[in-house]
Motif scaffolding. Structure first.
Motif, PDB file in Angstrom:
ATOM      1  N   VAL A 822      42.448  38.238  37.390  1.00  0.00           N
ATOM      2  CA  VAL A 822      42.015  38.871  36.148  1.00  0.00           C
ATOM      3  C   VAL A 822      40.497  38.992  36.090  1.00  0.00           C
ATOM      4  N   ALA A 823      39.776  38.182  36.868  1.00  0.00           N
ATOM      5  CA  ALA A 823      38.307  38.218  36.828  1.00  0.00           C
ATOM      6  C   ALA A 823      37.798  39.606  37.217  1.00  0.00           C
ATOM      7  N   SER A 824      38.412  40.215  38.212  1.00  0.00           N
ATOM      8  CA  SER A 824      37.975  41.557  38.621  1.00  0.00           C
ATOM      9  C   SER A 824      38.209  42.553  37.497  1.00  0.00           C
ATOM     10  N   GLY A 825      39.368  42.463  36.847  1.00  0.00           N
ATOM     11  CA  GLY A 825      39.637  43.351  35.731  1.00  0.00           C
ATOM     12  C   GLY A 825      38.656  43.144  34.586  1.00  0.00           C
ATOM     13  N   VAL A 826      38.271  41.890  34.366  1.00  0.00           N
ATOM     14  CA  VAL A 826      37.306  41.590  33.305  1.00  0.00           C
ATOM     15  C   VAL A 826      35.964  42.253  33.597  1.00  0.00           C
ATOM     16  N   HIS A 827      35.497  42.148  34.856  1.00  0.00           N
ATOM     17  CA  HIS A 827      34.214  42.766  35.215  1.00  0.00           C
ATOM     18  C   HIS A 827      34.274  44.286  35.069  1.00  0.00           C
ATOM     19  N   VAL A 828      35.381  44.883  35.475  1.00  0.00           N
ATOM     20  CA  VAL A 828      35.530  46.337  35.326  1.00  0.00           C
ATOM     21  C   VAL A 828      35.467  46.715  33.849  1.00  0.00           C
ATOM     22  N   MET A 829      36.169  45.968  33.003  1.00  0.00           N
ATOM     23  CA  MET A 829      36.206  46.294  31.589  1.00  0.00           C
ATOM     24  C   MET A 829      34.841  46.088  30.936  1.00  0.00           C
ATOM     25  N   HIS A 830      34.128  45.023  31.327  1.00  0.00           N
ATOM     26  CA  HIS A 830      32.799  44.801  30.766  1.00  0.00           C
ATOM     27  C   HIS A 830      31.869  45.960  31.130  1.00  0.00           C
ATOM     28  N   ARG A 831      31.904  46.389  32.394  1.00  0.00           N
ATOM     29  CA  ARG A 831      31.046  47.494  32.801  1.00  0.00           C
ATOM     30  C   ARG A 831      31.444  48.787  32.087  1.00  0.00           C
ATOM     31  N   TYR A 832      32.731  48.997  31.921  1.00  0.00           N
ATOM     32  CA  TYR A 832      33.205  50.200  31.240  1.00  0.00           C
ATOM     33  C   TYR A 832      32.744  50.217  29.780  1.00  0.00           C
ATOM     34  N   ARG A 833      32.856  49.079  29.119  1.00  0.00           N
ATOM     35  CA  ARG A 833      32.470  49.033  27.706  1.00  0.00           C
ATOM     36  C   ARG A 833      30.960  49.230  27.528  1.00  0.00           C
ATOM     37  N   GLN A 834      30.158  48.778  28.554  1.00  0.00           N
ATOM     38  CA  GLN A 834      28.716  48.988  28.470  1.00  0.00           C
ATOM     39  C   GLN A 834      28.350  50.465  28.619  1.00  0.00           C
ATOM     40  N   ASN A 835      29.102  51.191  29.439  1.00  0.00           N
ATOM     41  CA  ASN A 835      28.812  52.619  29.628  1.00  0.00           C
ATOM     42  C   ASN A 835      30.120  53.320  30.003  1.00  0.00           C
ATOM     43  N   PRO A 836      30.927  53.672  29.017  1.00  0.00           N
ATOM     44  CA  PRO A 836      32.258  54.219  29.311  1.00  0.00           C
ATOM     45  C   PRO A 836      32.241  55.598  29.956  1.00  0.00           C
ATOM     46  N   ARG A 837      31.136  56.312  29.863  1.00  0.00           N
ATOM     47  CA  ARG A 837      31.121  57.675  30.379  1.00  0.00           C
ATOM     48  C   ARG A 837      30.618  57.765  31.809  1.00  0.00           C
ATOM     49  N   ARG A 838      30.085  56.669  32.324  1.00  0.00           N
ATOM     50  CA  ARG A 838      29.578  56.721  33.689  1.00  0.00           C
ATOM     51  C   ARG A 838      30.740  56.601  34.666  1.00  0.00           C
ATOM     52  N   ARG A 839      30.753  57.445  35.684  1.00  0.00           N
ATOM     53  CA  ARG A 839      31.868  57.486  36.623  1.00  0.00           C
ATOM     54  C   ARG A 839      31.453  56.872  37.964  1.00  0.00           C
ATOM     55  N   PRO A 840      32.413  56.248  38.644  1.00  0.00           N
ATOM     56  CA  PRO A 840      33.803  55.994  38.239  1.00  0.00           C
ATOM     57  C   PRO A 840      33.847  54.945  37.136  1.00  0.00           C
TER      58      PRO A 840
END
Length: 921
Positions: A822-840
């Motif tokens: 789950v740690a990997s998923g947490v890091h992905v979600m934290h990065r997404y929430r900081q900048n949801p429009r940046r891809r990927p």
């Protein structure tokens, strides 16, 4: 949000403090590590007894603990000797056993490590009534031998007895008599004639009786397998409670004795086995494998980091920080628990794989933002503060979720698993603390005026290229549909993975103790392990033994069950018939006839015997059996010598005295034989006191003399689950208090499975709650769990494809993977929430590289276990390495696609709202 701002400010203050006071931080860390190292080296032990891994509060474990306190003979050490298939093979094997016994006796005298060493018995010291314990194949010839003693009991003197020998010889040469039986009977004739010659030559009656084996069974009987191809030495070790492994001194002494005799007789194949030996071998193997795997993991992880970060300084700092944290963990382990065991011994490898992840996320971010700040201490400090504030939330959440996943094992009854969870859970937190404090301090000391790091975009080698992920992001619906199909197939395979709690399957086939255990099984009609039923009277023992023997899964019943043979009624009927045939001869109240023999009578009967022997030796059927012919030849020589002796002047001088001594010796011999026959033909119930002392002490409780144990031997090898389950179902249906090694194996295997399922469910719930608290969004929390959930399904599917089973070693993945993955998923979600429009989505700004590197290092750590000899450790490494890889794949493909779909849905909703707003305007 308020808690986000507080966490952000706190992380910034910690990072700044480490940059401002690096020496203080480093010295404190080193002092703590030094203290932990001293405590560990002086106090840490290893717990080898599997029963200590189980809660003593469980009723079935309490029964076993009480059983071990009440009875001797449990968990014995066995030295197995293979009988060579040569003419002198049996004699050489017996010689080997005798020498080992001598060495064991010497070592026990020096060290006091054995309660008993049993390698055979003297049949002459056994109560004749125990004839009833023979198998029917042994009982019938023994009873016939008793019946054949009639002529001796009717004989008035030795001369009369000699007169009966010709007819006895003729009966022994019948068609139904084997050569071995005939040679044995002729051997008894030889003993009689030897004794007779001794007296006629001036010896005493006592000397004659000492020469004759009245039992007819020889002086010593060795413990053998059912087919006679193996000899056993059964050793009961004396528990040494001051040792971590209480039977380790006994196992060590047994090895020493065996190795010494092996060196003397290298042609004899022999080995050591038994549960204490297997546990000792497993302990040594686990420690060796863990050490080797840890060294390989450290080196491989360091090499990967040097390659990934294009330099050696930062990777070395990460590894040194990790080793400091692991040293702290050892100190905690020693103070909180005090020992390692077969499950927790791999915690170092686990921390190597997990602990380095925090440093990787930190360093990846550091590399990314360092070029954005000026050279010098100020720029360095700003970079560290930025790095810790950006990555700290994900690191802390990941560490807490992993630690909590481990901590869920504390709520189970499986003590060994709870200890493993305790050590690993605290160790993960210590690694996180070290990476957020000690690593920035060391970076500050190593590079006080750090220059700009070459931007990752300009490097030749990049661990994470966005072009790899973009195809999945551009086609999110197709990606998710393909993934759904693969997951469906995975669920089919995962549902077919079976659970195998056979502990022998965790050990390598080449392990000597395992090989000898299997050889014993192959050469025995019953299994080695036995269950125990404890009863409060011999009447109950008789009743329960009869009921157990009717069970299809039960082969035989020993212990107190020996006193109640299954075919006793048939044997008693045969005994009663023999008593009637012998009539008054076995009535102790009636005297036997006697008459003083004369020299002429003796010589005449001896001459008749010599004549019969001369004819018998020349018969074709005797000539075709060289052992019989040789034995008869020896008897004829004895007869000739005795006849010659009776004609010597020395004999004629005092023939009356010598004949009188011979007659008295004969009467003594006849009375002894008669007494033995009377005892053998008793029909009274067998008593515990009839058993040899070594067996008696294993039947009766040492704390309560009216409690007895029944040893219930299974028909099949109950190490195998498919044989264990019917055995346990049947015996427990008769005795709910049944105990013994099979119960421990079955119940502990079941408990382990239930405990890990419970821990896995608790870990899932706990991780979900922590993720929800972190993101304050149920959807975000569920998305964090998506990669590891998919990885679970696909990992178990691959286990089915590759032939791996779930076992007591690798079942720990249930709670462990939720915490790690789950740690990997947490890091992905934290990065997404900081900048949801940046891809990927969720993988930008160094997060993708961090996840790839952390997953790679974790996979390397777990994959290092694949070289282990211990199959349990090897399977754990396989399952965890595959599980983390599958989690990585899901994070790199499915999760960005899901987040992209989420963006598309949000964009569609915004457009819809704009259209509605436009229409309203």
């Amino acid at each position: 949000m308020v808690h986000d701002r507080l966490r952000h400010n706190l992380l910034g203050r910690v990072a700044g403090l480490m940059c401002d006071h690096p020496w203080a931080a480093l010295l404190a860390a080193c002092a703590l590590a030094a203290g932990a190292l001293v405590v560990t080296l002086s106090s840490l032990g290893f717990q080898a007894d599997r029963n200590d891994l189980i809660s003593s509060e469980l009723d079935w474990n309490q029964r076993y603990i009480q059983y071990r306190q009440e009875f001797y003979g449990y968990d014995t050490i066995a030295i197995i000797v293979a009988v060579p298939e040569t003419d002198d093979g049996p004699a050489r094997a017996r010689q080997f056993v005798d020498r080992v016994h001598e060495e064991l006796a010497k070592l026990n005298e020096q060290r006091d490590v054995f309660r008993r060493v049993w390698y055979g018995y003297d049949p002459r010291q056994m109560s004749p009534i125990l004839l009833r314990l023979d198998t029917m194949a042994e009982f019938v010839p023994h009873l016939q031998q008793i019946a054949s003693a009639g002529p001796m009991l009717r004989s008035k003197n030795f001369a009369n007895l000699i007169a009966t020998l010709p007819s006895a010889l003729q009966s022994e040469s019948g068609d139904e008599t084997t050569a071995e039986d005939a040679v044995a009977m002729i051997g008894q004739f030889e003993q009689l004639l030897d004794g007779m010659k001794t007296v006629l030559d001036g010896g005493t009656a006592k000397q004659m009786l000492e020469q004759i084996d009245l039992s007819g069974a020889g002086e010593w009987t060795y413990l053998t397998s059912d087919d006679g191809k193996l000899l056993y030495i059964d050793i009961e070790g004396k528990p040494h409670l001051t040792e971590i492994d209480q039977f380790e001194p006994a196992v060590k002494a047994s090895r020493e004795a065996l190795e010494k005799v092996r060196a003397e007789m290298p042609d004899i194949n022999a080995g050591l086995t038994g549960i204490p030996v297997i546990e000792a071998d497993e302990t040594a193997m686990s420690m060796r494998d863990s050490t080797i795997c840890s060294i390989i993991a450290v080196c491989a992880i360091a090499a990967l980091l040097i390659f990934a970060f294009h330099g050696w300084q930062l990777p070395v700092l990460m590894v040194v920080t990790l080793l400091l944290a692991i040293t702290w963990s050892f100190g905690y382990l020693t103070l909180a628990i005090g020992h390692l065991q077969v499950l927790s011994v791999v915690f170092t490898v686990i921390l190597l794989g997990l602990g380095i992840d925090f440093g990787i996320h930190l360093t990846s971010r550091f590399e990314l933002v360092r070029p954005l700040h000026p050279d010098g201490l100020g720029g360095f400090r700003a970079t560290i503060v930025d790095t810790v504030q950006a990555t700290g939330p994900g690191i802390i959440t990941g560490a807490i979720t992993t630690s909590v996943a481990f901590a869920t094992t504390l709520f189970t009854d499986f003590k060994g698993m709870a200890e493993m969870g305790n050590i690993a859970g605290v160790g993960v937190l210590l690694c996180m603390i070290a990476m957020l404090t000690v690593l920035p301090a060391m970076m500050r000391l190593l590079r006080p005026r750090v220059h700009h790091i070459k931007p990752t975009a300009l490097r030749r080698i990049d661990m994470h290229k966005q072009a790899w992920i973009q195809p999945m992001v551009r086609r999110p619906w197709a990606t998710c549909l393909i993934a759904a199909g693969l997951i469906a197939l995975g669920m089919f395979g995962a549902s077919r993975v079976r659970y195998d709690y056979n502990l022998l399957n965790l050990l390598p086939d080449a392990l000597e103790s395992v090989q000898w255990q299997q050889r014993v099984v192959d050469h025995s009609e019953t299994a080695i392990l036995y269950g125990v039923s404890i009863v409060d009277s011999l009447e109950d023992a008789d009743h329960m033994a009869s009921r157990f023997r009717k069970l299809p899964a039960v082969a035989s019943v020993g212990g107190a069950g020996l006193l109640f043979p299954p075919d006793e009624d048939e044997k008693l009927a045969m005994i009663e018939k023999t008593r009637k045939d012998l009539g008054n001869l076995v009535d102790p109240t009636l005297p036997l006839p006697e008459e003083q023999p004369t020299a002429g009578m003796l010589r005449q009967n001896l001459s008749t015997l010599n004549f019969v022997l001369n004819i018998a030796i020349k018969r074709p059927d005797v000539q075709s059996e060289p052992p019989i012919a040789a034995a008869l030849g020896r008897v004829q020589k004895q007869v000739t010598d005795i006849i010659a002796l009776t004609k010597t002047p020395e004999f004629e001088v005092d023939d009356a005295k010598r004949l009188r001594t011979l007659h008295l010796a004969f009467l003594d011999l006849r009375n002894v034989v008669r007494d033995q026959i009377i005892q053998s033909l008793q029909t009274r119930p067998l008593k515990v006191s009839d058993l040899p002392p070594l067996l008696e002490r294993e039947v009766v409780s040492v704390t309560d003399p009216v409690r007895y144990q029944l040893k219930v031997y299974p028909r099949q090898n109950v190490w195998n689950p498919e044989d264990m389950e019917p055995y346990m179902d049947q015996v427990l249906s008769l005795d709910k208090s049944f105990t013994g090694s099979p119960v421990q194996i079955y119940e502990s295997g079941t408990l382990m499975r239930q405990s890990y399922l419970k821990a896995g469910a608790l870990a899932l719930i706990a991780v979900l709650i922590i993720a929800f608290i972190d993101f304050m969004s149920l959807i975000d929390a569920l998305l964090c769990l998506l990669p590891v959930t998919i990885a679970f399904v696909m990992t178990f599917a691959l286990m089915w494809v590759t032939g791996y089973t779930i076992n007591p070693a690798n079942i720990i993945v249930l709670p462990l993977m939720f915490g790690i993955g789950v740690a990997s998923g947490v890091h992905v979600m934290h990065r997404y929430r900081q900048n949801p429009r940046r891809r990927p989505p969720g993988l930008a700004a160094g997060t993708g590289k961090g996840i790839i590197l952390t997953s790679a290092t974790t996979i390397i750590a777990f994959a290092s276990m694949l070289i282990a000899e211990h199959k349990g450790i090897q399977s754990l490494g396989f399952v965890l390495a595959v599980g983390i890889f599958m989690t990585l794949v899901a994070c790199m493909t499915i999760m960005p696609a899901m987040l992209e779909i989420r963006n598309l849905v949000h964009a569609w909703r915004r457009q819809r709202q704009w259209r509605k707003a436009g229409k309203n305007n």
